[in-house]
Write an enzyme that holds these catalytic residues in place. Structure first.
Site, PDB file in Angstrom:
ATOM      1  CG  ASP A  65      -4.116 -56.121 -33.213  1.00 42.69           C
ATOM      2  OD1 ASP A  65      -4.330 -56.650 -34.319  1.00 42.69           O
ATOM      3  OD2 ASP A  65      -4.694 -56.474 -32.175  1.00 42.69           O
TER       4      ASP A  65
ATOM      5  CB  CYS B  27       1.332 -60.480 -34.957  1.00 42.72           C
ATOM      6  SG  CYS B  27       3.039 -59.873 -35.059  1.00 42.72           S
TER       7      CYS B  27
ATOM      8  CE  LYS C  10      -6.968 -59.595 -31.647  1.00 42.23           C
ATOM      9  NZ  LYS C  10      -5.777 -58.756 -31.456  1.00 42.23           N
TER      10      LYS C  10
ATOM     11  CB  CYS D 279       5.511 -55.267 -30.232  1.00 42.97           C
ATOM     12  SG  CYS D 279       4.944 -54.411 -31.719  1.00 42.97           S
TER      13      CYS D 279
ATOM     14  CB  SER E 291      -2.884 -52.789 -26.901  1.00 44.42           C
ATOM     15  OG  SER E 291      -1.548 -53.155 -27.100  1.00 44.42           O
TER      16      SER E 291
END
Length: 611
Positions: A81, A122, A124, A195, A517
């Site tokens: 993303d 991550c 999705k 992240c 996000s």
């Protein structure tokens, strides 16, 4: 007892051809009759959260085989993303969730696999695999790739923690020199892993612990730490045991729908609210619940948000705290333990690894157990060395953070806020609700009123913000970015980041029928339902209209009388519900297919076939 699904392709004279093909994959005579376990991997070199997964599928496969199963690995796609952000690539992010769920169903059903280990990480990928697991309802264990270490940079004579969002904000802030931006960019994402903050990926991986479908530590153990290897090894052995219990002992309690019950979804949402998780988790939990045929709705989320306090604040809410710090404080089991102490969980329900969640908490909550192994596990620390290699370091903190008064994880009595980290707002602007991550909202703007500045796309909003068209007190309203209107319900990380860059993070609000996000913060209200493309009131707002936001009372109101709105609706019906400005956006057949079936964000933006 239910027969092994795989017997369809491995037994009987007429399956000689299928067995011949199985033999060509490496199966021997003695393998026919063993449970065939799908190792559902998601390795890709496009995504830092997945770049280290290449060999981990085979690590799990070897453990499955040593436990008496047959392992067969395949990969799903994975969209990053952050890399897809800010351009048309983001149109594909949310639809990829459905594609991942479908691809898992296709592979597992086409080859009659008996059970699955889902290796996700991550944004999705975890939701897509979760939807597939609940759709298929065969034994499953989730094990994700793990969080990235926080970035660190020497800044004004001290070490500052960083993440992806810091790089985005700095790049648009004229106060930073080019050299400073480069220093942040090079330090923000130092290792493999998802992240480092409480963004969507880490939020979802934490929620798999609360749902009972992953092992303790799954959401918080760093991708680089040697301790994470144990999760993959145990997953391989555990899935064979679960498969045998179901197929050989008729034990339905090991099935995903027996574990991820309504109460488990309540627990997961309770955790999400307490840790200020990403608003995207609302979409994904609603979607997963529908796959499980559970009636878990926005009303349940609203109910829970009114009674669950904020017990943990992580970046982007607090820039100095990252997933490595959550793990140091006892991880998700530590947060669940405090929620249990407050009477906010149902702990009589099972998990894949324990008879009940209560027993799991007694063993894994660092404030309840004296287990040296558990305390050592949660002392795992970042290595501080840039790397794309999993399990590459063994550094530890001297001791675990068990301070529940002023530590990273708090008790209810010492909560950061007695009001939850996520809230559902209702009103004439969002009759079916909208979502705000209250953990990221400054107390000074929990109540906010201002004029709407209308943008028909994320792109035009970004230009407006960067060109100085937004002033303190304004409400940036971005519409026609919902599941159908986008299509694909883009994330608005760039607009929120640029508001911060311009010093407007605590002086403006942003409202959209798109989403945010997990890295977004500020007064960012998304998932407005119905969306503009469905005839939602957000499509009737005009430049300068006053919007009143009242988070404590869960209200959002467009200050325009009903008669005027009715006139505007008639005009819009005649003109068609589409953006007032032309958008340079290439909508492929694949995206059109998603848009044609996409439902409202209030339903998780899942697809619905026409009646």
């Amino acid at each position: 007892m239910p027969p092994y699904r795989s017997r369809t392709t491995t037994h009987g004279r007429n399956m000689a051809g299928a067995r011949g093909l199985w033999r060509a994959t490496g199966m021997k005579d003695e393998d026919f009759g063993k449970p065939i376990i799908a190792v559902v991997n998601s390795f890709t070199q496009f995504v830092p959260g997945h770049v280290h997964l290449k060999d981990l599928g085979q690590l799990v496969a070897r453990e499955i085989e040593s436990a008496g199963g047959v392992a067969k690995e395949f990969n799903t796609i994975a969209v990053d993303d952050g890399i897809a952000m800010g351009h048309d690539g983001m149109l594909y992010s949310l639809p990829s969730r459905e594609l991942i769920a479908d691809s898992v169903e296709y592979m597992v059903n086409a080859h009659c696999a008996d059970a699955m280990v889902c290796i996700s990480n991550c944004d999705k990928i975890t939701p897509g695999m979760l939807m597939a697991a609940l759709r298929l309802n065969i034994p499953v264990v989730f094990v994700s790739g793990g969080p990235m270490e926080a970035g660190k940079v020497v800044w004004e004579d001290s070490v500052k923690k960083l993440d992806l969002v810091d790089a985005m904000v700095a790049a648009a802030d004229d106060h930073y020199t080019d050299e400073q931006v480069k220093a942040i960019e090079r330090s923000a994402c130092p290792t493999c892993g998802s992240c480092s903050g409480m963004f969507t990926a880490n939020s979802m991986n934490c929620l798999t612990e609360a749902l009972g479908l992953s092992l303790p530590g799954n959401g918080s153990t760093l991708a680089t730490h040697a301790d994470r290897k144990r999760l993959f090894v145990e997953a391989g052995h555990l899935i064979v045991d679960l498969a045998r219990r179901y197929y050989e002992q008729d034990d339905e309690s090991v099935l995903p729908r027996s574990i991820a019950t309504f109460s488990a979804f309540e627990n997961a949402m309770t955790l999400d609210i307490a840790m200020g998780g990403s608003t995207n988790t609302v979409l994904h939990l609603l979607a997963a619940a529908q796959e499980a045929e559970i009636d878990f709705t926005m009303a349940d989320i609203d109910r829970l948000s009114r009674r669950v306090p904020v017990l943990c604040k992580v970046a982007p809410a607090v820039s100095s705290v990252h997933m490595e710090d959550v793990h140091h404080a006892g991880g998700i089991m530590g947060i669940l333990g405090q929620l249990d102490n407050a009477g906010l969980l149902t702990t009589s329900i099972p998990t894949v690894h324990s008879e009940t969640l209560a027993k799991a908490l007694d063993h894994w909550d660092v404030t309840r157990t004296n287990s040296e192994m558990v305390h050592k596990f949660y002392s795992a620390a970042p290595g501080g060395v840039p790397t794309q290699v999993a399990f590459s370091q063994e550094r530890r903190f001297d001791k675990v953070d068990t301070d529940r008064e002023k530590g990273v994880i708090r008790s209810k009595e010492h909560a950061f806020s007695q009001d939850g980290g996520l809230a559902v707002l209702y009103g004439n602007l969002a009759e079916d609700g909208c979502i705000v991550k209250t953990a990221g909202v400054d107390d000074s703007i929990l109540k906010f009123s201002g004029p709407a500045r209308i943008f028909e796309s994320q792109d035009s909003a970004v230009l407006g913000i960067l060109n100085g068209k937004i002033k303190p007190g304004d409400i940036v309203l971005i519409r026609y970015e919902g599941p159908r209107g986008g299509p694909g319900m883009q994330e608005m990380l760039y607009p929120t980041s640029y508001l911060k860059s311009k010093g407007l993070g605590k002086a403006c609000a942003l409202i959209t029928d798109g989403r945010f996000s997990g890295g977004s913060s500020g007064l960012s209200i998304g998932h407005v339902s119905p969306e503009a493309a469905e005839g939602g009131t957000i499509g009737l707002v005009r430049e300068g209209d006053i919007i009143d936001i009242d988070i404590p009372n869960r209200k959002i109101h467009l200050a325009v009388d009903d008669a005027t709105l009715a006139e505007r609706r008639a005009e819009q019906d005649a003109a068609g519900w589409k953006p007032a400005e032309e958008r340079k956006r290439k909508i492929s057949t694949a995206l059109k297919a998603y848009a044609a079936m996409a439902t409202s964000a209030a339903r998780g933006a899942v697809r619905k076939l026409p009646d």
